[in-house]
Design a protein around this motif. Structure first.
Motif, mmCIF file in Angstrom:
data_model
loop_
_atom_site.group_PDB
_atom_site.id
_atom_site.type_symbol
_atom_site.label_atom_id
_atom_site.label_comp_id
_atom_site.label_asym_id
_atom_site.label_seq_id
_atom_site.Cartn_x
_atom_site.Cartn_y
_atom_site.Cartn_z
ATOM 1 N N GLU A 27 0.965 -1.148 0.034
ATOM 2 C CA GLU A 27 -0.183 -0.007 0.031
ATOM 3 C C GLU A 27 0.877 1.113 0.017
ATOM 4 N N ALA A 28 2.019 1.283 0.875
ATOM 5 C CA ALA A 28 2.983 2.410 0.929
ATOM 6 C C ALA A 28 3.425 2.789 -0.416
ATOM 7 N N ALA A 29 3.835 1.398 -1.274
ATOM 8 C CA ALA A 29 4.427 1.781 -2.405
ATOM 9 C C ALA A 29 3.415 2.164 -3.577
ATOM 10 N N GLU A 30 2.302 2.047 -3.636
ATOM 11 C CA GLU A 30 1.260 2.321 -4.256
ATOM 12 C C GLU A 30 1.022 3.879 -4.069
ATOM 13 N N ILE A 31 0.914 4.155 -2.839
ATOM 14 C CA ILE A 31 0.614 5.708 -2.314
ATOM 15 C C ILE A 31 1.986 6.458 -3.074
ATOM 16 N N LEU A 32 3.012 6.077 -2.846
ATOM 17 C CA LEU A 32 4.378 6.852 -3.270
ATOM 18 C C LEU A 32 4.253 6.971 -4.653
ATOM 19 N N LEU A 33 3.980 5.960 -5.424
ATOM 20 C CA LEU A 33 3.866 5.771 -6.868
ATOM 21 C C LEU A 33 2.755 6.809 -7.428
ATOM 22 N N ALA A 34 1.775 6.814 -6.626
ATOM 23 C CA ALA A 34 0.434 7.653 -7.032
ATOM 24 C C ALA A 34 0.884 9.210 -6.816
ATOM 25 N N PHE A 35 1.666 9.385 -5.629
ATOM 26 C CA PHE A 35 2.153 10.766 -5.398
ATOM 27 C C PHE A 35 2.873 11.166 -6.552
ATOM 28 N N THR A 36 3.856 10.746 -7.000
ATOM 29 C CA THR A 36 4.741 10.940 -7.921
ATOM 30 C C THR A 36 4.211 11.030 -9.203
ATOM 31 N N ARG A 37 3.238 10.054 -9.653
ATOM 32 C CA ARG A 37 2.335 10.501 -10.823
ATOM 33 C C ARG A 37 1.525 11.766 -10.686
ATOM 34 N N GLY A 38 1.153 12.275 -9.625
ATOM 35 C CA GLY A 38 0.527 13.370 -9.400
ATOM 36 C C GLY A 38 1.322 14.692 -9.654
ATOM 37 N N LEU A 39 2.596 14.583 -9.060
ATOM 38 C CA LEU A 39 3.608 15.551 -9.548
ATOM 39 C C LEU A 39 3.856 15.606 -10.952
ATOM 40 N N GLU A 40 3.859 14.357 -11.784
ATOM 41 C CA GLU A 40 3.966 14.564 -13.222
ATOM 42 C C GLU A 40 3.063 15.113 -13.921
ATOM 43 N N ALA A 41 1.629 14.854 -13.162
ATOM 44 C CA ALA A 41 0.469 15.446 -14.090
ATOM 45 C C ALA A 41 0.405 16.935 -13.953
ATOM 46 N N GLY A 42 0.823 17.502 -12.785
ATOM 47 C CA GLY A 42 0.854 18.847 -12.503
ATOM 48 C C GLY A 42 1.887 19.442 -12.664
ATOM 49 N N VAL A 43 2.515 19.331 -13.881
ATOM 50 C CA VAL A 43 3.854 19.968 -14.270
ATOM 51 C C VAL A 43 3.774 21.615 -14.639
ATOM 52 N N SER A 44 3.756 22.175 -13.807
ATOM 53 C CA SER A 44 3.753 23.689 -14.272
ATOM 54 C C SER A 44 5.359 24.380 -13.954
ATOM 55 N N ASN A 45 5.989 23.895 -12.978
ATOM 56 C CA ASN A 45 7.398 24.341 -12.773
ATOM 57 C C ASN A 45 8.302 23.142 -12.809
ATOM 58 N N PRO A 46 8.630 22.628 -13.771
ATOM 59 C CA PRO A 46 9.275 21.266 -13.747
ATOM 60 C C PRO A 46 10.686 21.624 -12.670
ATOM 61 N N ALA A 47 11.284 22.671 -12.686
ATOM 62 C CA ALA A 47 12.547 22.633 -11.895
ATOM 63 C C ALA A 47 12.229 22.639 -10.143
ATOM 64 N N ALA A 48 10.874 22.920 -9.709
ATOM 65 C CA ALA A 48 10.494 22.706 -8.498
ATOM 66 C C ALA A 48 10.108 21.089 -8.042
ATOM 67 N N LEU A 49 9.769 20.289 -9.180
ATOM 68 C CA LEU A 49 9.567 19.101 -8.781
ATOM 69 C C LEU A 49 10.529 18.238 -7.764
ATOM 70 N N PRO A 50 11.884 18.397 -8.266
ATOM 71 C CA PRO A 50 12.690 17.349 -7.310
ATOM 72 C C PRO A 50 12.440 17.625 -5.922
ATOM 73 N N GLU A 51 12.436 19.075 -5.504
ATOM 74 C CA GLU A 51 12.258 19.475 -4.188
ATOM 75 C C GLU A 51 10.893 19.090 -3.648
ATOM 76 N N ARG A 52 9.919 19.137 -4.456
ATOM 77 C CA ARG A 52 8.425 18.798 -3.957
ATOM 78 C C ARG A 52 8.538 17.403 -3.689
ATOM 79 N N LEU A 53 9.180 16.297 -4.544
ATOM 80 C CA LEU A 53 9.120 14.953 -4.226
ATOM 81 C C LEU A 53 9.874 14.729 -3.046
ATOM 82 N N ARG A 54 11.015 15.352 -2.725
ATOM 83 C CA ARG A 54 11.855 15.290 -1.601
ATOM 84 C C ARG A 54 10.968 15.418 -0.513
#
Length: 190
Positions: free
Chosen positions: A143-170
């Protein structure tokens, strides 16, 4: 030395990021690869097959980087963030290399290569599950793996500022791991 199919896939990345998937033709691919269309057709039936081969290569590279991150020494949150950063990095690369066509390419990617993406997602879920299980045995690792992967997909889908994504992921992984840490039983003091 690059094989002919590898050279075609290299050319495909250039063409698809330059023109988008819809506007790229087999002529464009052959020209960029330095061969005739007839020669190109000896290796690929159509541009969809070329696109699919490109997706397979890109995902294999991202998965290898994720596997490497999983094997690194260090804190579990750093390994989890590293696993997911490789996935996110691929999307960021496409946005960086083709801002005008990235949304189209990522959409075509899903449509033309759903089985390839499915295998990649399964491998990522397995890698994340093992990493969570090894570090947080009290957690529901799948379940934790699914949530983490879904979170990452959400970041990918909402790309407005690609440079901010690594920090948001961290930060997102850090918050998630804080929750996992609360599941870990503490040792009772005598």
């Amino acid at each position: 030395m690059n094989s002919r199919p590898d050279a075609i896939i290299d050319a495909a990345y250039v063409c698809f990021t330059r023109h988008g998937a819809r506007r790229t033709t087999m002529h464009d691919l052959a020209e960029e690869a330095g061969m005739s269309r007839a020669a190109l057709y000896q290796y690929f039936r159509n541009k969809e097959d070329v696109f699919r081969a490109l997706v397979e290569r890109l995902l294999a590279g991202a998965l290898a980087a994720s596997e490497h991150a999983a094997e690194m020494e260090g804190l579990p949150e750093a390994r989890l963030a590293g696993i997911l950063s490789a996935k996110l990095g691929l999307v960021m690369q496409i946005w960086r290399d083709s801002p005008a066509h990235a949304a189209e390419l990522l959409g075509v990617d899903t449509r033309l290569s759903s089985d390839v993406l499915g295998r990649y997602d399964e491998a990522m879920l397995g890698l994340l599950t093992r990493t969570v299980h090894d570090s947080y045995p009290a957690a529901d690792a799948p379940e934790a793996a699914e949530i983490l992967l879904a979170f990452t997909r959400g970041l990918e889908a909402g790309v407005s500022n690609p440079a901010a994504l690594p920090e948001r992921l961290r930060r997102g992984v850090e918050v998630f791991v804080t929750g996992l840490n609360s599941l870990t039983p503490t040792k009772e003091q005598p």
